[in-house]
Design a protein around this motif. Sequence first.
Motif, short mmCIF file in Angstrom:
data_model
loop_
_atom_site.label_atom_id
_atom_site.label_comp_id
_atom_site.label_asym_id
_atom_site.label_seq_id
_atom_site.Cartn_x
_atom_site.Cartn_y
_atom_site.Cartn_z
N ALA A 201 -61.96 47.12 44.20
CA ALA A 201 -61.63 48.36 43.51
C ALA A 201 -61.80 48.21 42.00
O ALA A 201 -62.28 49.13 41.32
CB ALA A 201 -60.19 48.77 43.84
N GLU A 202 -61.43 47.04 41.46
CA GLU A 202 -61.57 46.81 40.02
C GLU A 202 -63.04 46.72 39.63
O GLU A 202 -63.44 47.19 38.56
CB GLU A 202 -60.84 45.53 39.63
CG GLU A 202 -59.32 45.63 39.67
CD GLU A 202 -58.65 44.30 39.43
OE1 GLU A 202 -57.83 44.22 38.50
OE2 GLU A 202 -58.93 43.34 40.18
N ILE A 203 -63.86 46.11 40.48
CA ILE A 203 -65.30 46.04 40.21
C ILE A 203 -65.90 47.44 40.20
O ILE A 203 -66.69 47.80 39.32
CB ILE A 203 -66.00 45.14 41.24
CG1 ILE A 203 -65.59 43.69 41.04
CG2 ILE A 203 -67.53 45.29 41.14
CD1 ILE A 203 -66.14 42.73 42.07
N GLU A 204 -65.52 48.25 41.18
CA GLU A 204 -66.04 49.62 41.24
C GLU A 204 -65.62 50.42 40.01
O GLU A 204 -66.42 51.17 39.44
CB GLU A 204 -65.55 50.31 42.51
CG GLU A 204 -66.11 51.72 42.68
CD GLU A 204 -65.76 52.34 44.01
OE1 GLU A 204 -65.63 53.59 44.06
OE2 GLU A 204 -65.62 51.59 45.00
N LEU A 205 -64.38 50.25 39.58
CA LEU A 205 -63.90 50.94 38.39
C LEU A 205 -64.71 50.52 37.16
O LEU A 205 -65.09 51.37 36.32
CB LEU A 205 -62.42 50.65 38.17
CG LEU A 205 -61.77 51.29 36.93
CD1 LEU A 205 -61.84 52.81 37.02
CD2 LEU A 205 -60.32 50.82 36.80
N ALA A 206 -64.99 49.22 37.03
CA ALA A 206 -65.78 48.73 35.90
C ALA A 206 -67.18 49.33 35.91
O ALA A 206 -67.70 49.73 34.86
CB ALA A 206 -65.85 47.20 35.94
N VAL A 207 -67.79 49.40 37.07
CA VAL A 207 -69.14 49.96 37.16
C VAL A 207 -69.14 51.44 36.80
O VAL A 207 -70.05 51.94 36.12
CB VAL A 207 -69.72 49.74 38.57
CG1 VAL A 207 -71.03 50.52 38.75
CG2 VAL A 207 -69.96 48.25 38.81
N ARG A 208 -68.11 52.16 37.20
CA ARG A 208 -68.03 53.58 36.85
C ARG A 208 -67.88 53.75 35.33
O ARG A 208 -68.46 54.68 34.74
CB ARG A 208 -66.87 54.25 37.59
CG ARG A 208 -67.10 54.34 39.10
CD ARG A 208 -66.07 55.22 39.80
NE ARG A 208 -66.25 55.19 41.24
CZ ARG A 208 -67.17 55.90 41.91
NH1 ARG A 208 -68.00 56.70 41.23
NH2 ARG A 208 -67.25 55.82 43.22
N GLU A 209 -67.13 52.87 34.69
CA GLU A 209 -67.01 52.92 33.23
C GLU A 209 -68.35 52.63 32.57
O GLU A 209 -68.71 53.27 31.56
CB GLU A 209 -65.95 51.91 32.76
CG GLU A 209 -64.53 52.28 33.13
CD GLU A 209 -64.09 53.58 32.49
OE1 GLU A 209 -64.36 53.77 31.27
OE2 GLU A 209 -63.50 54.42 33.19
N ILE A 210 -69.09 51.68 33.11
CA ILE A 210 -70.42 51.37 32.57
C ILE A 210 -71.34 52.58 32.71
O ILE A 210 -72.05 52.96 31.76
CB ILE A 210 -71.01 50.15 33.31
CG1 ILE A 210 -70.24 48.88 32.94
CG2 ILE A 210 -72.50 49.99 32.99
CD1 ILE A 210 -70.55 47.69 33.83
N ASN A 211 -71.34 53.20 33.86
CA ASN A 211 -72.19 54.37 34.08
C ASN A 211 -71.86 55.50 33.11
O ASN A 211 -72.76 56.19 32.61
CB ASN A 211 -72.06 54.85 35.52
CG ASN A 211 -72.75 53.92 36.51
OD1 ASN A 211 -73.61 53.12 36.13
ND2 ASN A 211 -72.39 54.02 37.79
N LYS A 212 -70.57 55.69 32.84
CA LYS A 212 -70.17 56.76 31.92
C LYS A 212 -70.67 56.48 30.50
O LYS A 212 -71.01 57.40 29.75
CB LYS A 212 -68.64 56.88 31.91
CG LYS A 212 -68.09 57.73 33.04
CD LYS A 212 -66.64 58.13 32.77
CE LYS A 212 -65.70 57.07 33.27
NZ LYS A 212 -64.27 57.48 33.12
N ALA A 213 -70.73 55.20 30.12
CA ALA A 213 -71.16 54.84 28.77
C ALA A 213 -72.67 54.99 28.57
O ALA A 213 -73.14 55.04 27.43
CB ALA A 213 -70.74 53.41 28.46
N GLN A 214 -73.42 55.06 29.65
CA GLN A 214 -74.87 55.24 29.61
C GLN A 214 -75.61 54.24 28.71
O GLN A 214 -76.37 54.62 27.82
CB GLN A 214 -75.21 56.66 29.19
CG GLN A 214 -74.70 57.72 30.15
CD GLN A 214 -75.13 59.12 29.79
OE1 GLN A 214 -75.38 59.43 28.62
NE2 GLN A 214 -75.24 59.98 30.78
N PRO A 215 -75.38 52.94 28.92
CA PRO A 215 -76.14 51.94 28.14
C PRO A 215 -77.59 51.89 28.62
O PRO A 215 -77.93 52.41 29.69
CB PRO A 215 -75.42 50.64 28.45
CG PRO A 215 -74.89 50.85 29.84
CD PRO A 215 -74.50 52.30 29.91
#
Length: 395
Positions: A201-215
Amino acid sequence: MTAMQRTTENAARETPLSESSTEPWRVGILFSRAGITSVTESEHFFGTVLAIEEINARGGVLGRPLVPVALDPKGDLAEYRRMAHQMLSREDVNVIFGCSTSSSRKAVLPEIERKNGLLWYCSLYEGFEYSPNIIYTGAVPNQNSLQLAAYLLKNCGKRIYLIGSDYIYPRESNRIMRDIVEQHGGEIVDEIYLPFNVSSAEIELAVREINKAQPEALFSTVIGSPSREFYRVLHDLRIDQKPLPVASLTLGETELKLIGPQFCKGHIVSATYFSSLPSEENQRFVASYRQRFGKDATVSAWGQAAYGQVCLFAKALERAASMDTQKLVEAVLEERYDAPEGAISVEPENHHLWLQPKIGVACEDGNFDVVWQAKEAVKPDPYLTTYEFSEFWLE
């Protein structure tokens, strides 16, 4: 029991080493074959064993075999320290091939220095260390991070996101990457760290944060089993989006296989070795490795680095004719070895290796396409006294 296990079991029963001409040379092996880094450290172990067996098959060093004393700390830092003490104090071992993470290296260093032993450390690491009792045979930031930053800024974009495991190596590597990127016109979008026992769940949350940042690119220093899940989750959560290139210093062929190559296609690795290198020495090494450990065994930088340092050690031992630390160090400074990754030698100023940086892109067949390599070996600069791109800029 396998032949490798029998070698290890028999090693512990050998009589103590003397400097006479008849006794074997006792060496320590200290890698974890269980725990979070079991995959990469097992490859360190296999590369070490292969080199020792090949050397012994040729008659050993000065007619005397190398006899390994192998212990498994199972990823526990207290066990690394205790087992290093055991080898140096009770097993008549002076030379240890071991440790993978910076945490484990720092755990054993006081024991190594106190007993005037010699640790051969084959993992890439964050630099900023020197000990007269260590030969550092893995890459440091000016041999991988500089090249990776140059490649990302030129080929992927300037907005880079940093993610890592929460310990010394990722934090220091990310600090260095931030400095390099920002000094050369890039932007670090954000920086996050995951615990070793991170949940799905923590990994999925981190990936969603990355996607929102649009690097435009992601630099990952997540290690061990969490890194494998991270690549799969990132793939799944971006299935309908533009692929996000993940850059790494640690992703190897074995982890590609475990993750699933289809989840890693197009990701980028900066390393000094890939199993696809066409050199005659590398083809011989790959064939030998698979003959020893199975025709389907994957070969990566982790096993190759361990193999190469044992071969370099054997050349130094032949020159020194002694396990004395000072004599071995003096001898290895005079040696050069044509390793599968290319020619390697130790820089007298800092006990790190001259290495040839390379950039590989992951393919769907589980290999890496080497898209760039330095024209020659790069002098190790563990204290990263310059961030200059001029000699590394990728054409």
